[in-house]
Design an enzyme around this catalytic site. Structure first.
Site, PDB file in Angstrom:
ATOM      1  N   GLU A   1      -3.600   7.564  -3.788  1.00 21.40           N
ATOM      2  CA  GLU A   1      -3.389   6.213  -3.260  1.00 21.40           C
ATOM      3  C   GLU A   1      -3.064   5.212  -4.354  1.00 21.40           C
ATOM      4  O   GLU A   1      -3.642   5.273  -5.439  1.00 21.40           O
ATOM      5  CB  GLU A   1      -4.686   5.755  -2.581  1.00 21.40           C
ATOM      6  CG  GLU A   1      -4.526   5.218  -1.198  1.00 21.40           C
ATOM      7  CD  GLU A   1      -5.888   4.932  -0.557  1.00 21.40           C
ATOM      8  OE1 GLU A   1      -6.067   5.318   0.602  1.00 21.40           O
ATOM      9  OE2 GLU A   1      -6.763   4.332  -1.212  1.00 21.40           O
TER      10      GLU A   1
ATOM     11  N   TYR B   1       0.843  -1.196   0.000  1.00 23.25           N
ATOM     12  CA  TYR B   1       0.000   0.000   0.000  1.00 23.25           C
ATOM     13  C   TYR B   1       0.879   1.246   0.000  1.00 23.25           C
ATOM     14  O   TYR B   1       1.873   1.322   0.737  1.00 23.25           O
ATOM     15  CB  TYR B   1      -0.900   0.010   1.251  1.00 23.25           C
ATOM     16  CG  TYR B   1      -1.620   1.334   1.443  1.00 23.25           C
ATOM     17  CD1 TYR B   1      -2.876   1.534   0.890  1.00 23.25           C
ATOM     18  CD2 TYR B   1      -1.025   2.381   2.152  1.00 23.25           C
ATOM     19  CE1 TYR B   1      -3.528   2.747   1.030  1.00 23.25           C
ATOM     20  CE2 TYR B   1      -1.666   3.602   2.298  1.00 23.25           C
ATOM     21  CZ  TYR B   1      -2.915   3.781   1.731  1.00 23.25           C
ATOM     22  OH  TYR B   1      -3.550   4.993   1.860  1.00 23.25           O
TER      23      TYR B   1
END
Ligand code: GDP
Ligand code: MN
Length: 378
Positions: free
Chosen positions: A190, A101
């Site tokens: 993101e 991530y």
């Protein structure tokens, strides 16, 4: 404003972040055609402004073009978190060895951009954040200097502690992600997941980017990415009338003039044990038409059990609002009780207009909020 994954990936591409190729389809036949051009396995992905598409069935792997068509048939028209899927992204399927991530947000409390990275990326990142927050690593960026090389490198080595080659690739991606954020004026950016392929390459196979609406005035190219069809219809409707509307989870529909009073009203709703269904600021100088639109939006929300008007008349004239309420109730069936609090400019006329139409109005804010909360509970 939210943009789609495929649009965010385009921004990533422009900044040199490795992203798989992909094309957008609006029909199953188009999806099949794109898949056959790519050849081999593909992934078909819902393009909606919502996270958790994978868990909702909005991301499907297909081993050939015919299966891609079937996947698109299932995904197009599907609802994810109240939003209808009208487009899918078709990309060659990747072989995934690892999911990490990477993200960055504007952290208002610290007045800084905070970069975040976790070696435990993928669809359960929320669980990682809740249960093992120590597995999410952070770097705060000082806006005076921008992201420094050692910061990117430090995060990259947290992701791949035993693999210098991958860490170097990651540091480069982190640097480009920060540049993408600043260029786009994003409040959030993101990559989840940032994958490692079976051959050791890093790629961003998902992309998310949010921009504060106020930033759009100076980011014309980003503003053009707005996809009105994909936005919640009530928010689009509100914007077209100059209203500020944000849907929330509660059941007391609030209609207020002024953002400050709207915030205070929501606080008071909570204080008296209720939950606001929305934030809605009808703004100053509210015409009756604005009030009609506001009531249309609020009554269209099935979770609203009680409606609360809270108007402090200054430039906004209470009689305008009263006329709007009366007009709206002639056009639409409210279906739920309404509590009206008005005070200030032309308050007497407003009360008269409302009473003639069979409504009652009060001037005390506490009383009105208490009553609206009670009505929502019964
Ligand atoms: P999200 O659920 O909305 O975040 O959508 P993502 O694009 O992140 O996809 C969810 C999950 O689907 C990813 O974490 C991957 O595990 C999986 N996925 C997405 N694309 C591919 C792909 O090309 N190949 C494989 N094997 N899995 C994929
Ligand atoms: Mn994702």
């Amino acid at each position: 404003m939210n943009i789609h994954e495929y649009q965010a990936k385009e921004i990533f591409r422009e900044h040199g972040i490795p992203v798989p190729p992909g094309e957008v389809a609006t029909t199953p036949a188009e999806a099949e055609e794109i898949a056959s051009r790519f050849g081999g396995g593909v992934v078909v992905k819902a393009q909606v402004h919502a996270g958790g598409r994978g868990k909702a069935g909005g991301v499907k792997l297909a081993s050939n073009a015919k299966d891609a068509r079937k996947a698109a048939e299932k995904i197009l028209g599907m609802e994810i978190k109240g939003l209808t899927v009208r487009k899918v992204l078709v990309s060659p399927a990747e072989d995934i060895a690892h999911e990490a991530y990477l993200g960055a947000i504007v952290d208002r409390a610290n007045g800084a951009v905070v970069l975040m990275a976790s070696p435990e990326g993928g669809i359960d990142i929320e669980e990682v954040a809740a249960k093992t927050p120590e597995r999410i690593f952070k770097e705060e960026v000082d806006a005076r200097y921008g992201l420094l090389e050692h910061q990117a490198s430090r995060l990259a080595f947290k992701l791949y502690p035993n693999d210098a080659s991958r860490a170097r690739q990651a540091a480069d991606i982190i640097d480009k992600l920060y540049a993408s954020m600043i260029d786009a004026g994003a409040s959030l950016i993101e990559i989840n997941p940032l994958i490692t392929t079976e051959s050791g390459e890093l790629k961003a196979i998902d992309a998310k980017l949010n921009v504060d609406d106020n930033e759009l005035l100076r980011k014309e190219k980003i503003a053009e990415l707005r996809d009105v069809e994909s936005e919640a219809s009530e928010e689009v409707k509100a914007r077209s009338q100059g209203l500020t509307y944000i849907k929330l989870d509660g059941d007391v529909g609030c209609c207020v003039n002024g953002a400050g009073l709207a915030m205070a009203t929501m606080d008071l709703v909570k204080y008296y044990g209720g939950e606001p269904a929305n934030f809605l600021d009808i703004g100053g100088s509210s015409s009756p038409e604005k009030v009609v639109t506001a009531l249309e939006i609020i009554t269209a929300d099935p979770s609203v059990k009680s409606i609360l008007f809270n108007i402090f008349g200054g430039i906004t004239r209470c009689d305008d609002v009263a006329n709007g309420i009366v007009e709206a109730t002639e056009q639409i069936e409210l279906g739920v009780p309404i509590t009206i609090r008005l005070t200030g400019t032309n308050e007497e006329q407003a009360v008269e207009i409302l009473e003639d139409a069979g409504f009652s109005a009060m001037t005390d804010m506490d009383e009105a909020v208490k009553k609206a909360v009670e009505l929502a509970k019964n």
